[in-house]
Scaffold this motif. Sequence first.
Motif, short mmCIF file in Angstrom:
data_model
loop_
_atom_site.label_atom_id
_atom_site.label_comp_id
_atom_site.label_asym_id
_atom_site.label_seq_id
_atom_site.Cartn_x
_atom_site.Cartn_y
_atom_site.Cartn_z
N LEU A 168 0.71 -1.14 0.14
CA LEU A 168 -0.04 -0.03 -0.02
C LEU A 168 0.96 1.18 -0.15
CD1 LEU A 168 -2.93 -0.94 2.57
CD2 LEU A 168 -2.98 -0.87 0.18
N MET A 169 0.88 1.92 -0.99
CA MET A 169 1.55 3.17 -1.22
C MET A 169 0.98 4.41 -0.39
SD MET A 169 3.32 3.77 -4.97
CE MET A 169 1.89 3.70 -5.80
N THR A 170 1.82 5.58 -0.13
CA THR A 170 1.27 6.55 0.54
C THR A 170 0.97 7.66 -0.61
OG1 THR A 170 3.45 7.46 0.90
CG2 THR A 170 2.42 6.17 2.60
N THR A 188 -3.98 -7.76 1.36
CA THR A 188 -4.69 -6.34 1.89
C THR A 188 -4.63 -5.43 0.65
OG1 THR A 188 -4.41 -6.75 4.13
CG2 THR A 188 -4.75 -4.46 3.46
N VAL A 189 -5.59 -4.98 0.01
CA VAL A 189 -5.55 -3.86 -1.14
C VAL A 189 -6.30 -2.76 -0.88
CG1 VAL A 189 -5.29 -5.92 -3.09
CG2 VAL A 189 -7.54 -5.19 -2.26
N ASN A 190 -6.00 -1.68 -1.54
CA ASN A 190 -6.72 -0.35 -1.52
C ASN A 190 -8.12 -0.75 -2.10
OD1 ASN A 190 -7.90 2.36 -2.25
ND2 ASN A 190 -5.66 2.76 -1.22
N ARG A 191 -9.20 0.08 -1.31
CA ARG A 191 -10.59 -0.38 -1.56
C ARG A 191 -10.71 0.23 -3.09
NH1 ARG A 191 -14.25 -3.47 0.28
NH2 ARG A 191 -13.73 -2.59 2.67
N MET A 192 -10.03 0.85 -3.56
CA MET A 192 -10.17 1.48 -4.96
C MET A 192 -9.66 0.51 -6.30
SD MET A 192 -11.41 4.29 -4.54
CE MET A 192 -12.18 4.07 -2.87
N LEU A 193 -9.02 -0.48 -5.54
CA LEU A 193 -8.60 -1.61 -6.68
C LEU A 193 -9.24 -2.94 -6.31
CD1 LEU A 193 -4.99 -0.54 -6.75
CD2 LEU A 193 -6.64 0.11 -8.16
N HIS A 194 -10.30 -3.11 -5.41
CA HIS A 194 -11.10 -4.31 -4.88
C HIS A 194 -11.97 -4.89 -5.80
CE1 HIS A 194 -13.33 -6.52 -2.03
NE2 HIS A 194 -12.35 -7.20 -1.97
N VAL A 195 -12.10 -6.05 -6.15
CA VAL A 195 -13.29 -6.63 -6.73
C VAL A 195 -14.02 -7.12 -5.58
CG1 VAL A 195 -13.89 -8.70 -8.19
CG2 VAL A 195 -11.86 -7.43 -8.75
N ASN A 196 -15.43 -6.63 -5.60
CA ASN A 196 -16.40 -6.87 -4.56
C ASN A 196 -16.82 -8.29 -4.51
OD1 ASN A 196 -16.64 -3.94 -3.96
ND2 ASN A 196 -17.77 -3.85 -6.00
N ARG A 197 -16.90 -8.93 -3.35
CA ARG A 197 -17.21 -10.32 -3.00
C ARG A 197 -18.56 -10.25 -2.46
NH1 ARG A 197 -14.47 -13.12 -6.76
NH2 ARG A 197 -12.24 -13.00 -6.27
N THR A 198 -18.87 -9.34 -1.68
CA THR A 198 -20.30 -9.26 -0.82
C THR A 198 -20.76 -7.89 -1.07
OG1 THR A 198 -19.31 -8.57 1.08
CG2 THR A 198 -19.08 -10.89 0.78
#
Length: 520
Positions: free
Chosen positions: A2-4, A66-76
């Motif tokens: 996770l970058m800053t 752990t990934v940034n929410r902006m790169l996440h594929v939704n599962r639920t």
Amino acid sequence: MLMTAADYRDSLRRYSPRVFVNGEAIPSVADAPSLRPGINAIGVTYDFAHRPEFRTLMTADQEGRTVNRMLHVNRTTQDLLHKLEAVRLVCRESGCAQRYLAHDALNAFYQATKRTDAAHGTDYHQRFLAYLDRVQEEDLTLGIAMTDAKGDRSKRPGAQANRDVYVHITERRPDGIVIRGTKAIVTAAPYVHEFLVMPCRTHTAEDADFAVACAVPVDAEGVTIIARPAGRPGEAAAKFSGQYGQSTGVVVFDDVFVPHDRVFLAGETEEGGFLTTTYATHHRHSCIGARAGFGDLLIGAGALMIEANGLDPDLHGHIRDQMVELITITESFFACGVAASVYGTADPAGSVMPDALFSNIGKLLLATKIYDMHRIAHAVSGGLIVALPGPDEDHNPAAQASLGAVLAGRPDIPAAQRLEVSRFIEDLTVSHQAGWYSVISLHGGGSPEAMKREIWRHYPVAEKVELVERLLDRGVLANGGGNQRVSKQPGRCCDTGCTLPAPALAGPDEGPIPLAGAAE
């Protein structure tokens, strides 16, 4: 990793895109004053992922990483709620954090490539999974190159006098494809790491070369970006957009080679149309959160201005009514986003799709109500926001004392503070940057006509007709009967009832929830 925000800015120096802003070549995007507010805005999505209080919203688990929410594929459906609230969170800070477009496209590509493989026996999905893994691991920012220049709107892509008004395949090689054409509206184009290229409309078999989806580095040979400045950098009156803004760019692809491992569609017209409409639904869902964040800015600034003017909403009903209207508008379209999350449905690819009906209703509301939001901010602020002299006068010894004396409001609030809030509202609602926010609210994610078409397509009008016909034919109104349950409208009135989601801010250790609408 996770970058800053600082890491993100430094990472841009590893790329050498061909960028022009206001006719000038930009040698270093990361150091260009004209683009700094846009880079700052995206930086919020990076820094907020490191803040403990935002961890649940701003990060997610993807296959043990752990990934940034902006790169996440939704599962639920819980993921949909978290994404919606995360977008609101970062946009109330930055106006428009821009990076959520990457989330929307990645989810659409995930679904479309799986569907294409099932229909055609291709390996697009595996290619995309490998690409997604790298994007998440490196915590990249992606620009979504979707909207073509289009040319003559009455003609299909293949019938255009200049085929380059749409991005299309010009050559198919053993090791990849060559693309050419123009994407006319690409958010954050100068300061992303890569472009995800995708169709902006459905295509017929005759236009198969235009049904292309692929990933292209921002500095790939043959890519040129002609962009506008981000915000109002360097302007003293730009109390908000001097710090945060958004650049958009025209991106020209001039015979750009794309290797096969970065190609995710290449002529599959039906699946290209599915990718387009799926992305639109994901993005409209995100836009709801983004403009709710902008509404938060207007509500807060309006309340501060009312206070500085010496008014009390509890005593001045007309002021209270205006603020209630602004709150109602903002929370009404956000409520549609919540409903779209709760009533999300499972996709065969294994991801979750927000409800298309509520996503489009919410987006239509914000697109058409943005002007009312500005009007209300003007009404509660008074005319000072357009009559206020420029900030240079604040330091003019010949005028400073008199301005401070006559432009103050409440005696316990310094005139300088009142003027600062006034200029903040001016920046958000009256400046050229404010007009631009209105236009992207109206047309971003598709025009209102596109939303109306989708609402009409998804809403079960025939079911309502059947309901009334049943009541009339059987006389149940008079007899007090009619306990049948409606079951066709998405997520509601199903035969067994719906499973409610966990609280939107549930802790990260809670397990996934059942999909809304699933039988208990």
